[in-house]
Design a protein around this motif. Structure first.
Motif, short mmCIF file in Angstrom:
data_model
loop_
_atom_site.label_atom_id
_atom_site.label_comp_id
_atom_site.label_asym_id
_atom_site.label_seq_id
_atom_site.Cartn_x
_atom_site.Cartn_y
_atom_site.Cartn_z
N ASN A 50 3.67 3.84 -2.61
CA ASN A 50 2.60 3.00 -2.07
C ASN A 50 1.27 3.18 -2.78
N GLU A 74 -1.13 -0.12 -3.73
CA GLU A 74 -1.56 -1.11 -2.73
C GLU A 74 -2.95 -1.64 -3.09
N ASP A 116 -5.63 -2.44 -1.06
CA ASP A 116 -6.77 -1.79 -0.42
C ASP A 116 -6.27 -0.71 0.55
N GLU A 153 -6.72 -0.31 3.73
CA GLU A 153 -6.19 -0.80 5.01
C GLU A 153 -4.71 -1.18 4.88
N THR A 154 -4.39 -1.94 3.86
CA THR A 154 -3.00 -2.35 3.61
C THR A 154 -2.14 -1.12 3.32
N HIS A 155 -2.69 -0.25 2.52
CA HIS A 155 -1.98 0.98 2.14
C HIS A 155 -1.61 1.79 3.40
N SER A 184 -1.55 0.82 6.58
CA SER A 184 -0.66 0.06 7.46
C SER A 184 0.79 0.17 7.00
N ASN A 185 1.01 -0.01 5.71
CA ASN A 185 2.36 0.08 5.18
C ASN A 185 2.94 1.48 5.35
N GLN A 236 3.46 -3.93 14.59
CA GLN A 236 2.92 -4.17 13.26
C GLN A 236 1.89 -5.29 13.25
N PRO A 255 -3.00 -3.23 13.08
CA PRO A 255 -4.23 -3.59 12.36
C PRO A 255 -5.50 -3.03 13.01
#
Length: 192
Positions: A72, A75, A77, A79-81, A83-84, A178, A183
């Motif tokens: 990962n 990613e 950003d 936040e996305t990183h 979350s994943n 999710q 978020p």
């Protein structure tokens, strides 16, 4: 047999039996038989069947977390990183419970719940240290905020895993978590 080979033989036999029959329905005698050793030999290397399970799970979790962290790093950003990583970690935790231990046993046994709580705390520590090694942000309380994110996610995921009746219920709850909850948790954790 060398000590390392014997230990690996025990772990392989236990893993196969735990996956096939579940932790609760697998005896130390069966592990010994499958590993082609005496029952007493298992106790030479492990204090209990629970200790065998713990070693198996920690090996599995450590290799999985390393994979998660490495896979990962590209990613877009933070936040996305995060979350994943949280979703993959939640799925990993579910897999551990589903494949190695068995939900019926977890729901019915206070010992397994305590074991799972300790294992979960070790996973949390491993994740926090892995996140910190990534060096995304090194603010003063970043580790505390990441720990908050993991604790909240872990509590939510385990609560729906414990109360779900079927695998399809679990999948629906993962999707809901999710999209509707994660978020906001991530934003709360990374907002300074």
């Amino acid at each position: 047999m060398e000590a390392d080979k014997i230990k690996e033989s025990i772990k392989r036999a236990a893993q196969e039996l735990f996956r096939k029959f579940g932790y609760h329905k697998t005896s130390v005698n069966e592990i010994a038989k499958k590993a082609k050793i005496a029952k007493a030999t298992i106790y030479k290397y492990f204090d209990s069947k629970e200790a065998v399970l713990h070693v198996l799970l920690m090996d599995y979790i450590k290799s999985s977390v390393d994979e998660l962290i490495i896979s990962n790093t590209t990613e877009i950003d933070e936040e996305t990183h995060l979350s994943n990583l949280i979703m993959k970690t939640c799925r990993l935790s579910y897999t551990v419970c589903n494949e190695f231990i068995g939900w019926d046993f977890i729901r019915e046994s206070a010992n397994s719940q305590e074991f799972l709580k300790n294992l979960s705390n070790e996973l949390e520590d491993l994740l926090v240290s892995s996140f910190m090694q990534l060096g995304m942000r090194k603010t003063e309380n970043y580790a505390q905020r990441i720990r908050f994110l993991i604790k909240c996610s872990k509590s939510i995921v385990f609560s729906f895993a414990f109360t779900s009746v079927s695998d399809s219920d679990v999948r629906k709850n993962f999707v809901s978590f999710q999209k509707e909850i994660l978020p906001y948790l991530v934003k709360a954790a990374i907002t300074v």
